[in-house]
Design an enzyme around this catalytic site. Structure first.
Site, mmCIF file in Angstrom:
data_model
loop_
_atom_site.group_PDB
_atom_site.id
_atom_site.type_symbol
_atom_site.label_atom_id
_atom_site.label_comp_id
_atom_site.label_asym_id
_atom_site.label_seq_id
_atom_site.Cartn_x
_atom_site.Cartn_y
_atom_site.Cartn_z
ATOM 1 N N PHE A 10 -14.058 -70.441 12.984
ATOM 2 C CA PHE A 10 -14.132 -71.469 11.948
ATOM 3 C C PHE A 10 -12.914 -71.327 11.036
ATOM 4 O O PHE A 10 -12.091 -70.424 11.213
ATOM 5 C CB PHE A 10 -15.435 -71.319 11.136
ATOM 6 C CG PHE A 10 -15.431 -70.110 10.227
ATOM 7 C CD1 PHE A 10 -15.630 -68.843 10.736
ATOM 8 C CD2 PHE A 10 -15.206 -70.252 8.864
ATOM 9 C CE1 PHE A 10 -15.612 -67.728 9.905
ATOM 10 C CE2 PHE A 10 -15.193 -69.145 8.026
ATOM 11 C CZ PHE A 10 -15.394 -67.884 8.555
ATOM 12 N N GLY A 11 -12.825 -72.211 10.072
ATOM 13 C CA GLY A 11 -11.771 -72.107 9.059
ATOM 14 C C GLY A 11 -10.376 -72.038 9.666
ATOM 15 O O GLY A 11 -9.991 -72.846 10.514
ATOM 16 N N ASP A 47 -9.167 -69.820 11.687
ATOM 17 C CA ASP A 47 -9.094 -68.979 12.898
ATOM 18 C C ASP A 47 -8.053 -69.435 13.921
ATOM 19 O O ASP A 47 -7.365 -68.588 14.503
ATOM 20 C CB ASP A 47 -10.473 -68.890 13.569
ATOM 21 C CG ASP A 47 -11.374 -67.856 12.898
ATOM 22 O OD1 ASP A 47 -10.868 -67.083 12.061
ATOM 23 O OD2 ASP A 47 -12.572 -67.835 13.206
ATOM 24 N N ASP A 80 -16.944 -62.835 -1.059
ATOM 25 C CA ASP A 80 -15.986 -63.927 -1.155
ATOM 26 C C ASP A 80 -14.786 -63.551 -0.296
ATOM 27 O O ASP A 80 -14.344 -62.401 -0.326
ATOM 28 C CB ASP A 80 -15.577 -64.165 -2.614
ATOM 29 C CG ASP A 80 -15.074 -65.585 -2.836
ATOM 30 O OD1 ASP A 80 -15.512 -66.501 -2.111
ATOM 31 O OD2 ASP A 80 -14.222 -65.792 -3.721
ATOM 32 N N ARG A 97 -14.227 -59.361 7.177
ATOM 33 C CA ARG A 97 -15.633 -59.395 6.759
ATOM 34 C C ARG A 97 -16.383 -58.194 7.341
ATOM 35 O O ARG A 97 -17.123 -57.513 6.633
ATOM 36 C CB ARG A 97 -16.271 -60.710 7.222
ATOM 37 C CG ARG A 97 -17.578 -61.030 6.510
ATOM 38 C CD ARG A 97 -18.080 -62.412 6.816
ATOM 39 N NE ARG A 97 -17.207 -63.460 6.306
ATOM 40 C CZ ARG A 97 -16.260 -64.082 7.002
ATOM 41 N NH1 ARG A 97 -16.064 -63.812 8.269
ATOM 42 N NH2 ARG A 97 -15.501 -64.989 6.447
ATOM 43 N N THR A 145 -26.848 -65.361 -0.378
ATOM 44 C CA THR A 145 -26.476 -66.403 0.572
ATOM 45 C C THR A 145 -27.722 -67.190 0.969
ATOM 46 O O THR A 145 -28.838 -66.675 0.869
ATOM 47 C CB THR A 145 -25.829 -65.800 1.846
ATOM 48 O OG1 THR A 145 -25.525 -66.853 2.770
ATOM 49 C CG2 THR A 145 -26.747 -64.811 2.545
ATOM 50 N N ASN A 146 -27.523 -68.412 1.434
ATOM 51 C CA ASN A 146 -28.618 -69.219 1.963
ATOM 52 C C ASN A 146 -28.524 -69.334 3.478
ATOM 53 O O ASN A 146 -29.257 -70.103 4.092
ATOM 54 C CB ASN A 146 -28.603 -70.618 1.339
ATOM 55 C CG ASN A 146 -29.182 -70.591 -0.056
ATOM 56 O OD1 ASN A 146 -30.251 -70.011 -0.285
ATOM 57 N ND2 ASN A 146 -28.482 -71.187 -1.010
ATOM 58 N N ASN A 147 -27.600 -68.585 4.054
ATOM 59 C CA ASN A 147 -27.378 -68.663 5.495
ATOM 60 C C ASN A 147 -28.316 -67.680 6.217
ATOM 61 O O ASN A 147 -28.106 -66.455 6.178
ATOM 62 C CB ASN A 147 -25.901 -68.320 5.763
ATOM 63 C CG ASN A 147 -25.535 -68.457 7.227
ATOM 64 O OD1 ASN A 147 -26.382 -68.309 8.099
ATOM 65 N ND2 ASN A 147 -24.269 -68.719 7.472
HETATM 66 P P1 IMP Z 1 -16.105 -67.459 2.327
HETATM 67 O O1 IMP Z 1 -15.921 -66.811 0.984
HETATM 68 O O2 IMP Z 1 -16.558 -66.487 3.378
HETATM 69 O O3 IMP Z 1 -16.958 -68.706 2.246
HETATM 70 O O4 IMP Z 1 -14.643 -67.949 2.806
HETATM 71 C C1 IMP Z 1 -13.902 -68.910 2.080
HETATM 72 C C2 IMP Z 1 -12.953 -69.643 2.993
HETATM 73 O O5 IMP Z 1 -11.965 -68.743 3.520
HETATM 74 C C3 IMP Z 1 -13.598 -70.260 4.223
HETATM 75 O O6 IMP Z 1 -14.107 -71.543 3.940
HETATM 76 C C4 IMP Z 1 -12.421 -70.337 5.194
HETATM 77 O O7 IMP Z 1 -11.601 -71.443 4.908
HETATM 78 C C5 IMP Z 1 -11.650 -69.065 4.862
HETATM 79 N N1 IMP Z 1 -12.093 -67.944 5.708
HETATM 80 C C6 IMP Z 1 -12.774 -66.845 5.310
HETATM 81 N N2 IMP Z 1 -13.036 -66.031 6.351
HETATM 82 C C7 IMP Z 1 -12.498 -66.633 7.439
HETATM 83 C C8 IMP Z 1 -12.432 -66.263 8.823
HETATM 84 O O8 IMP Z 1 -12.951 -65.237 9.283
HETATM 85 N N3 IMP Z 1 -11.792 -67.133 9.619
HETATM 86 C C9 IMP Z 1 -11.215 -68.282 9.171
HETATM 87 N N4 IMP Z 1 -11.253 -68.680 7.917
HETATM 88 C C10 IMP Z 1 -11.892 -67.846 7.038
#
Ligand code: IMP
Length: 194
Positions: free
Chosen positions: A148-149, A151, A68, A177, A7-9
């Site tokens: 985010f996303g 939620d 992912d 996660r 990751t770059n975060n």
């Molecule tokens: P990533 O693989 O963690 O980057 O997640 C991919 C995508 O899944 C994100 O851009 C969000 O759209 C969605 N997503 C993953 N985890 C969450 C979360 O904890 N809350 C809300 N959306 C999530």
């Protein structure tokens, strides 16, 4: 043990470093000189996590893990799943993604869903996958401003608030996660810590 988090975060690296403790030298992509975008072309969460970790291991000869995540909605046969980030298009906009999902679910009685995270770890000795998930339902409308996303439209089982109405600490107690990270950390500590 030296291990790279693909990751770059810097926030994610710092958080993970604190969990792992001083017996691990945790690096991010920048620390190992990896500036290129990692390939992520597979059709499953498992495939993408593994593809990213394997790429770093192959090109930089360092043990590496990658994650992912996605939202899987039962009535939509697991959509948006691996396409969660760009469900409504290339703009990767969370509002657009939620609106599309709510629209596709309108009139469907089954609103069950789960968030799922896969973490793939690639080491010289082989590959390990760690999975975390949280069951819940898709709300009829967005609630809350945190997170985010997706939620604001996801309410975990046993709760009466959406993820976006919870503090980060509360979300971390049940989140997909956090659960996958715990499995990875338990494995690394049991295998490499003294
Ligand atoms: P990533 O693989 O963690 O980057 O997640 C991919 C995508 O899944 C994100 O851009 C969000 O759209 C969605 N997503 C993953 N985890 C969450 C979360 O904890 N809350 C809300 N959306 C999530």
């Amino acid at each position: 043990m030296k291990v790279c988090f693909a990751t770059n975060n810097p926030h994610k690296i710092k958080e993970m470093g604190a969990i792992l403790g001083p017996s691990f030298l945790l690096t991010g992509l920048a620390d190992i000189g990896c500036a290129e975008e990692l390939p992520e072309t597979q059709s499953t969460l498992e495939g993408n996590a593994l593809q990213k970790a394997q790429y770093v291991f192959d090109h930089y000869q360092v043990a590496c893990f990658a994650d992912d995540s996605g939202l899987e909605v039962e009535a939509l046969n697991g959509e948006p799943g691996v396409d969660s980030a760009h469900y409504a298009g290339k703009q990767r906009n969370a509002e657009d993604n939620m609106n599309l999902l709510l629209q596709k679910l309108s009139g469907l009685p089954n609103r069950k869903a789960q968030f799922r995270t896969i973490i793939a770890l690639v080491e010289p000795t082989g590959v390990m996958l760690f999975e975390g998930s949280v069951q819940g339902e898709i709300l009829m409308e967005k609630r809350g401003i945190g997170g985010f996303g997706y939620d604001p439209i996801f309410q975990p089982e046993g709760y009466t608030r959406s993820f976006a109405e919870m503090s980060m600490e509360e979300k971390n107690e049940v989140s997909h996660r956090a659960r996958a990270v715990k499995k990875l950390v338990d494995y690394l500590q049991q295998t490499y810590s003294r």
